[in-house]
Design a protein around this motif. Structure first.
Motif, mmCIF file in Angstrom:
data_model
loop_
_atom_site.group_PDB
_atom_site.id
_atom_site.type_symbol
_atom_site.label_atom_id
_atom_site.label_comp_id
_atom_site.label_asym_id
_atom_site.label_seq_id
_atom_site.Cartn_x
_atom_site.Cartn_y
_atom_site.Cartn_z
ATOM 1 N N ASP A 38 1.037 -1.095 -0.211
ATOM 2 C CA ASP A 38 0.094 -0.008 -0.157
ATOM 3 C C ASP A 38 0.838 1.347 0.071
ATOM 4 O OD1 ASP A 38 -2.608 -1.426 0.143
ATOM 5 O OD2 ASP A 38 -2.631 -1.427 2.084
ATOM 6 N N GLU A 39 1.787 1.151 0.906
ATOM 7 C CA GLU A 39 2.942 2.632 0.851
ATOM 8 C C GLU A 39 3.643 2.650 -0.651
ATOM 9 O OE1 GLU A 39 4.319 2.577 5.492
ATOM 10 O OE2 GLU A 39 4.636 0.680 4.151
ATOM 11 N N LEU A 40 3.942 1.402 -0.943
ATOM 12 C CA LEU A 40 4.547 1.632 -2.429
ATOM 13 C C LEU A 40 3.716 2.051 -3.393
ATOM 14 C CD1 LEU A 40 6.478 -1.644 -2.299
ATOM 15 C CD2 LEU A 40 7.374 0.334 -2.223
ATOM 16 N N GLN A 41 2.378 1.695 -3.551
ATOM 17 C CA GLN A 41 1.274 2.238 -4.252
ATOM 18 C C GLN A 41 1.202 3.638 -4.299
ATOM 19 O OE1 GLN A 41 -2.228 3.229 -5.055
ATOM 20 N NE2 GLN A 41 -1.521 2.819 -7.084
ATOM 21 N N GLN A 42 1.288 4.411 -3.109
ATOM 22 C CA GLN A 42 1.318 5.669 -2.723
ATOM 23 C C GLN A 42 2.655 6.429 -3.273
ATOM 24 O OE1 GLN A 42 0.547 6.141 1.642
ATOM 25 N NE2 GLN A 42 -1.615 5.708 1.414
ATOM 26 N N ARG A 43 3.732 5.703 -3.073
ATOM 27 C CA ARG A 43 4.929 6.387 -3.545
ATOM 28 C C ARG A 43 5.051 6.422 -5.366
ATOM 29 N NH1 ARG A 43 9.857 7.315 -1.504
ATOM 30 N NH2 ARG A 43 9.138 6.271 0.579
#
Length: 128
Positions: A38-43
Motif C-alpha cells: 500500500d505504501e509503495l502504491q502511494q509512492r
C-alpha cells in the motif's frame, strides 16, 4: 502471463517495470526498507497494485538473481559517482558555482533575498 512479462530487461543494470519509467531496484529498495504494497502504491501512484505485487513476487522468487542485480546497480552508481567526483565536482568552475549558490541560499534563508528576485532594488525595478 509469465512473471517476467511485467518487466523490461534493458541490460544488466536496468530492469524497468513495463509501461513505466520506474526501475525494479527503486521499488524493491523501498520494499526492503519496510514499505508495504500500500505504501509503495502511494509512492508510485501510476503503478497498479498488480505490478507492485509482481515486482515483490519476482524478488521473492528470484532472490539471489535480483540481489545480484541490485548489487550491480549499486556498484554502477558508485562508479559513476566516483567518476563525477574526479571530473566535474573537482573542476574550478563547479566549485566556484557551488560556492556562489551556497552564498545565495544563505542570504535567501536569512531573508535578505527571495528566490524570485522580489524585493531587489536594481535598475530593472520600476516604482510608481
Amino acid at each position: 502471463m509469465d512473471l517476467r512479462d511485467y518487466f523490461d530487461f534493458i541490460d544488466d543494470e536496468n530492469i524497468r517495470i513495463q509501461g513505466h519509467r520506474v526501475y525494479v531496484d527503486n521499488v524493491l529498495s523501498n520494499y526492503l526498507w519496510g514499505e508495504g504494497p500500500d505504501e509503495l502504491q502511494q509512492r508510485y501512484p501510476q503503478m497498479s497494485m498488480e505490478k507492485i505485487y509482481a515486482t515483490i513476487l519476482y524478488y521473492l522468487a528470484n532472490k539471489a538473481e535480483v540481489e545480484a542485480y541490485m548489487a550491480c546497480v549499486e556498484k554502477g552508481r558508485e562508479e559513476r559517482y566516483q567518476e563525477w567526483q574526479q571530473t566535474v565536482a573537482s573542476s574550478p568552475e563547479y566549485i566556484e558555482r557551488r560556492e556562489r549558490l551556497l552564498k545565495a541560499r544563505e542570504k535567501w534563508i536569512e531573508g535578505e533575498a527571495s528566490p524570485s528576485g522580489a524585493g531587489r532594488s536594481d535598475a530593472a525595478t520600476v516604482s510608481t
